[in-house]
Design a protein around this motif. Structure first.
Motif, PDB file in Angstrom:
ATOM      1  N   GLY C  53       1.270  -2.132   0.066  1.00 51.16           N
ATOM      2  CA  GLY C  53       2.765  -1.273  -0.462  1.00 51.16           C
ATOM      3  C   GLY C  53       3.183  -0.552   0.821  1.00 51.16           C
ATOM      4  N   ILE C  54       4.716  -0.478   0.720  1.00 50.25           N
ATOM      5  CA  ILE C  54       5.327   0.026   1.974  1.00 50.25           C
ATOM      6  C   ILE C  54       6.545   0.908   1.107  1.00 50.25           C
ATOM      7  CG2 ILE C  54       6.709  -2.014   2.502  1.00 50.25           C
ATOM      8  CD1 ILE C  54       6.753  -1.055   5.386  1.00 50.25           C
ATOM      9  N   GLY C  55       6.756   1.889   1.779  1.00 45.40           N
ATOM     10  CA  GLY C  55       7.821   2.834   1.010  1.00 45.40           C
ATOM     11  C   GLY C  55       7.417   3.224  -0.390  1.00 45.40           C
ATOM     12  N   GLY C  56       6.116   3.204  -0.613  1.00 47.85           N
ATOM     13  CA  GLY C  56       5.717   3.613  -1.976  1.00 47.85           C
ATOM     14  C   GLY C  56       5.933   2.730  -3.094  1.00 47.85           C
ATOM     15  N   GLU C  57       6.109   1.382  -2.536  1.00 48.05           N
ATOM     16  CA  GLU C  57       6.248   0.065  -3.751  1.00 48.05           C
ATOM     17  C   GLU C  57       5.397  -0.931  -3.404  1.00 48.05           C
ATOM     18  OE1 GLU C  57       8.369   0.021  -6.720  1.00 48.05           O
ATOM     19  OE2 GLU C  57      10.345   0.587  -5.859  1.00 48.05           O
ATOM     20  N   SER C  58       5.055  -1.431  -4.173  1.00 44.47           N
ATOM     21  CA  SER C  58       4.133  -2.867  -3.658  1.00 44.47           C
ATOM     22  C   SER C  58       5.123  -4.103  -3.400  1.00 44.47           C
ATOM     23  CB  SER C  58       3.308  -3.489  -5.123  1.00 44.47           C
ATOM     24  OG  SER C  58       4.315  -4.027  -5.823  1.00 44.47           O
ATOM     25  N   VAL C  59       4.410  -4.629  -2.444  1.00 44.36           N
ATOM     26  CA  VAL C  59       5.268  -5.865  -2.140  1.00 44.36           C
ATOM     27  C   VAL C  59       5.572  -6.838  -3.187  1.00 44.36           C
ATOM     28  CG1 VAL C  59       5.252  -8.229  -0.367  1.00 44.36           C
ATOM     29  CG2 VAL C  59       4.260  -5.798   0.296  1.00 44.36           C
ATOM     30  N   THR C  60       4.785  -6.802  -4.212  1.00 38.33           N
ATOM     31  CA  THR C  60       5.184  -7.652  -5.440  1.00 38.33           C
ATOM     32  C   THR C  60       6.689  -7.152  -5.801  1.00 38.33           C
ATOM     33  OG1 THR C  60       3.019  -7.941  -5.633  1.00 38.33           O
ATOM     34  CG2 THR C  60       4.463  -8.594  -7.513  1.00 38.33           C
TER      35      THR C  60
END
Lengths: 67, 67, 67, 67, 67, 67
Positions: C53-60
Motif C-alpha cells: 500500500g501507498i497513500g492508504g490504498e493497495s497497489v492493486t
C-alpha cells in the motif's frame, strides 16, 4: 549463505553474549540445514524498550508493572 | 515504489556517501525496472561491529584478527 | 559484508532483471564504500500488489485507477 | 501473533506517541483479523534523516529545501 | 520477547528442519540472554535462488557453476 | 514517509482485510505523528504456519494442539 536477524530490547546484552548469539545462530544453520558457516550473516539489533510493544503496551511500561 | 534497505557496519560512512547510496539505489531501480524514483524509499541502517557476525565471529573480532 | 534487501511489487520482474539488481547493488556498495563484493548479500522480495500500500490504498487499486 | 515493524525518521517522536503507535497497531490487527493482542509484537525503528531517502534524496536535504 | 528472522534460499527445507530452527533459535535466546521462550517469535523466510545474490551473482547461477 | 511492515501467518486474509490494514496503518501514522499519508508505505507479508514459531513451536503444531 543464510541471513539471520535477531531483534532484542536494549537491556545490557554484553559483547560476549552477542558473540554467543552470533556463534550459536551460525552453528544452528550449519547443524540443521548444512549451511556453510563462512557465508552465514547474523545481525543483532537492539531496540529501546519504549520502541518495543507486546500486548499493546511498551516494554518500558511492562517492566514497571512487573517491578 | 520499491523499498530498499541497506545494512552496513557502523564504521564511519559519511553523509555524502549515504547520499550516494540513496541516489544510486534509486537510479538502479529506475534503470532496471523502470520504477518511479519519486516513490522509491531507501533506508540505510548502520550496525555496530559487535552486533554483526559472519563466519560465526563478530566483525569486531574479525577486524582485530586482520589488524 | 553489506546486506541489501530490495522489496518490489510482484509484477513480472525477469530473472535477468533480478540479476542486474543483484549486480548493480553489489557494485554500488563497492564503489561508494569500498565494500568487498564477495561478501555482499542482496535479497529481492516480491510482494503481491494486494499486499503493498501507498497513500492508504493497495497497489492493486492504484493500478486499476490508472488503467 | 503478528509482528509489526514501523520505521520512521528520528525527528522527536515522544514516548507517548510511540505508546500510541504500539496500542493502535495492536488494535488494528485485532479489529481487522481478530489477532490476539497478547502476542502481537510492535517494533518501532527510528532512522536518522541522513539515512532515509525518497526520490533519490536524503530527508535531511529535503527538509532543508522545504525549510 | 525477541524476534528472530531467518532468511534462507528456498531449496527444500522440510517441515521438520524448520521446526528444529524454531526450537533451536528460541533455546539460543533463552540460554544466552535468559529470554522467556513463550514470547520469542521466529519467522523463517524462504527466498527463490533467482532472488538471492552473493558476490554479485544470483545463487541460481552460482549453483550452476558449482554443478 | 513511514514504512510499515506487517507480518502475519498465511491463513486466509482477504483482499478486503488487507486493504483495511493498509488504510488503518496509514491513518495511524497520520493521526499520531502527522505523517503525510501520500508517502506512507505499508507492506504485508504472509508467512506459512510451518515457518512461524512462538514458544519454540511452529504455528502449524500449535493450531493442531488447540484443534
Amino acid at each position: 549463505m543464510p541471513y539471520v536477524n535477531i531483534k532484542i530490547t536494549r537491556e545490557g546484552a554484553t559483547k560476549e553474549q552477542k558473540a554467543e548469539l552470533i556463534e550459536g545462530a551460525t552453528r544452528l544453520l550449519a547443524d540443521v540445514l548444512g549451511k556453510n558457516p563462512q557465508t552465514t550473516v547474523v545481525v543483532i539489533e537492539e531496540v529501546d524498550t519504549d520502541n518495543w510493544g507486546i500486548g499493546g503496551e511498551s516494554v518500558t511500561v511492562l517492566r514497571q508493572q512487573n517491578g
